[in-house]
Design an enzyme around this catalytic site. Structure first.
Site, short mmCIF file in Angstrom:
data_model
loop_
_atom_site.label_atom_id
_atom_site.label_comp_id
_atom_site.label_asym_id
_atom_site.label_seq_id
_atom_site.Cartn_x
_atom_site.Cartn_y
_atom_site.Cartn_z
N THR A 248 0.75 -1.35 0.07
CA THR A 248 0.10 0.18 -0.06
C THR A 248 0.69 1.25 -0.13
O THR A 248 0.45 2.18 -0.65
CB THR A 248 -0.98 0.11 1.26
OG1 THR A 248 -1.77 -1.17 1.29
CG2 THR A 248 -1.99 1.04 1.39
N ASP B 162 1.87 -7.14 -4.12
CA ASP B 162 1.39 -7.37 -2.91
C ASP B 162 2.13 -8.31 -1.76
O ASP B 162 2.58 -9.30 -2.49
CB ASP B 162 -0.19 -7.81 -3.16
CG ASP B 162 -1.06 -7.79 -1.71
OD1 ASP B 162 -1.92 -6.67 -2.00
OD2 ASP B 162 -0.66 -8.50 -0.93
N SER B 163 2.09 -7.91 -0.67
CA SER B 163 2.88 -8.70 0.27
C SER B 163 2.25 -10.18 0.35
O SER B 163 2.91 -11.10 0.71
CB SER B 163 3.17 -8.24 1.43
OG SER B 163 2.07 -8.18 2.52
N SER B 164 1.06 -10.42 -0.13
CA SER B 164 0.40 -11.66 0.09
C SER B 164 1.25 -12.51 -0.97
O SER B 164 1.15 -14.02 -0.67
CB SER B 164 -0.99 -11.84 -0.33
OG SER B 164 -1.70 -11.02 0.56
N THR C 100 2.09 -4.62 4.39
CA THR C 100 2.03 -5.09 6.03
C THR C 100 1.59 -6.32 6.34
O THR C 100 1.89 -6.94 7.08
CB THR C 100 1.06 -3.99 6.68
OG1 THR C 100 -0.34 -4.19 6.11
CG2 THR C 100 1.64 -2.60 6.56
N THR D 227 4.26 -9.14 15.24
CA THR D 227 3.06 -9.72 14.58
C THR D 227 2.05 -8.66 14.00
O THR D 227 1.82 -7.41 14.77
CB THR D 227 2.38 -10.46 15.74
OG1 THR D 227 3.10 -11.47 16.16
CG2 THR D 227 0.69 -11.12 15.41
N THR E 88 2.55 -21.32 21.92
CA THR E 88 1.18 -20.91 22.26
C THR E 88 0.36 -20.19 21.73
O THR E 88 0.90 -19.36 20.63
CB THR E 88 1.44 -20.38 23.79
OG1 THR E 88 -0.09 -19.96 24.20
CG2 THR E 88 2.25 -18.87 23.69
N GLN E 89 -0.87 -20.42 21.73
CA GLN E 89 -1.88 -19.65 20.75
C GLN E 89 -2.13 -18.13 21.43
O GLN E 89 -2.53 -17.28 20.79
CB GLN E 89 -3.27 -20.25 20.65
CG GLN E 89 -3.31 -21.60 20.07
CD GLN E 89 -4.72 -22.37 20.21
OE1 GLN E 89 -5.53 -21.95 20.23
NE2 GLN E 89 -4.38 -23.75 19.85
N CYS E 90 -1.70 -18.02 22.65
CA CYS E 90 -1.70 -16.77 23.31
C CYS E 90 -0.57 -15.66 22.45
O CYS E 90 0.45 -16.06 22.24
CB CYS E 90 -1.48 -16.77 24.70
SG CYS E 90 -2.19 -17.85 25.72
N1 ASP Z 1 -2.25 -6.04 1.03
C1 ASP Z 1 -1.22 -5.15 1.40
C2 ASP Z 1 0.08 -5.83 1.28
O1 ASP Z 1 0.22 -6.34 2.34
C3 ASP Z 1 -1.53 -4.32 2.57
C4 ASP Z 1 -0.35 -3.46 2.91
O2 ASP Z 1 0.34 -3.01 2.04
O3 ASP Z 1 -0.61 -3.10 3.96
O4 ASP Z 1 0.81 -6.08 0.27
#
Ligand code: ASP
Length: 350
Positions: free
Chosen positions: A20, A64-66, A96, A173, A284-286
């Site tokens: 973004t 995109d970071s995905s 992010t 995280t 842990t899931q915590c």
């Molecule tokens: N979908 C975006 C990414 O992670 C979100 C961002 O940049 O914050 O690439």
């Protein structure tokens, strides 16, 4: 040690991977587009006020970071290794969504790092009026260039800078998909806070071992799975996951201080996995706190089944640490030992 001249203009390499932050609204069409980082100084004129040499490198196309994958981590390592001696610090602009994974992976792949590698991004594009991107970018650059009185970098670590906080990358995280305060380091103090001044928490900052060189690593092995326990979990599900062909390691997300249901079949499935050479790591899931195996009766079967503690590791860190170690093709006992070792400030061992 040779004293460095603190008066030389700091050199920072800004690597834009996508996300973004790098978007800007096209004034004619109104659409959000990736902006050309070669013209960064035109878009963020505030950067001219730094007396730094800032160079840019852009992923083509930005992603995109995905879509960030192991090959992109290796690419980032390559860029940093190639430019290591030429720059004082590196800033990586990154989406992010998976930034905490990349920061964790790089903390292992850049062994004995002696220069700042600061990841940042934003929740709103840099071209928007209320963007958080400008402050994140400007402060990240200032941190990447910051040196102490001895001329040494203030933060020779892989970090995430976001919303006034500098955090150790492998402790972070993503906690919020909407607010500017998108990252947290639950189990380790922040390394710096940016207010009127940037205040460094010097005792919390890791320093490289002066007796060892910086080493870049490229090999990572993705044969890792995350298994989250929940009340009512069925044997067929656990069996299917632990028997995935080619599987080498499991991040087991347990309850509380590392506890699991006391089911005979669960212990047997985990034991069989361990005996077949699969490393199972208990986290842990915590969000906050650590695994203490053996503290409750409910974690004893896990110990018996050969599960190792992941201490207070984040999931992002446990996954990437395993990928990094598996990339080294270590024998199982050595792998267990390394998972139990603090390699880059990623775990707190009491
Ligand atoms: N979908 C975006 C990414 O992670 C979100 C961002 O940049 O914050 O690439």
């Amino acid at each position: 040690m040779e004293k460095k001249d603190a008066n030389i203009r700091p050199r920072v390499l800004l690597i834009y991977t996508g996300g973004t932050i790098g978007m800007i609204r096209n004034s004619e069409t109104g659409a959000l587009e990736n902006f050309d980082f070669a013209h960064l100084l035109d878009q963020v004129p505030e950067l001219r006020r730094f007396d730094y040499d800032i160079s840019t490198y852009t992923f083509q196309p930005p992603i995109d970071s995905s879509d960030m994958g192991l090959e992109h981590w290796a690419r980032l390592v390559g860029i940093i290794e190639k430019n290591y001696t030429h720059y004082d610090g590196f800033v990586i602009l990154h989406g992010t969504d998976t930034m905490a994974f990349t920061a964790s992976a790089l903390s292992f792949m850049l062994e004995n790092l002696g220069k700042p590698v600061i990841l940042t991004g934003s929740q709103l594009p840099i071209g928007m009026l209320r963007t958080d991107g400008k402050e994140n970018l400007i402060s990240a650059i200032e941190i990447a260039a910051a040196r102490g009185e001895d001329g040494e970098p203030m933060v020779p670590e892989v970090c995430i800078y976001f919303k006034e906080k500098l955090m150790r990358g492998n402790r972070t995280t993503k906690i919020n998909s909407e607010q500017f305060n998108a990252f947290r380091s639950f189990n380790y103090p922040v390394l710096a806070t940016a207010g009127i001044q940037i205040r460094y928490n010097t005792q919390a900052i890791r320093r490289p071992d002066p007796a060892s060189p910086f080493r870049a690593h490229y090999l990572v092995d993705p044969n890792v799975v995350v298994l989250t326990l929940f009340p009512g979990i069925q044997q067929s599900l656990v069996h299917a996951v632990l028997n995935i062909p080619g599987l080498k390691a499991v991040v087991l997300r347990t309850f509380g201080a590392g506890n699991a249901p006391q089911l005979k079949w669960l212990k047997e499935e985990l034991k069989a996995a361990s005996e077949s050479g699969i490393l199972v790591v208990n986290i842990t899931q915590c969000q906050s706190g650590s695994v203490h195996m053996g503290l409750y009766e409910t974690s004893l079967p896990l110990l018996d089944a050969g599960v190792v503690s992941g201490y207070d590791s984040t999931p992002e860190c446990a996954i990437t640490k395993l990928m990094f170690l598996l990339g080294h093709k270590l024998p199982l006992p050595r792998l267990r030992e390394m998972m139990n070792s603090n390699l880059a400030g990623e775990i707190t061992k009491d």
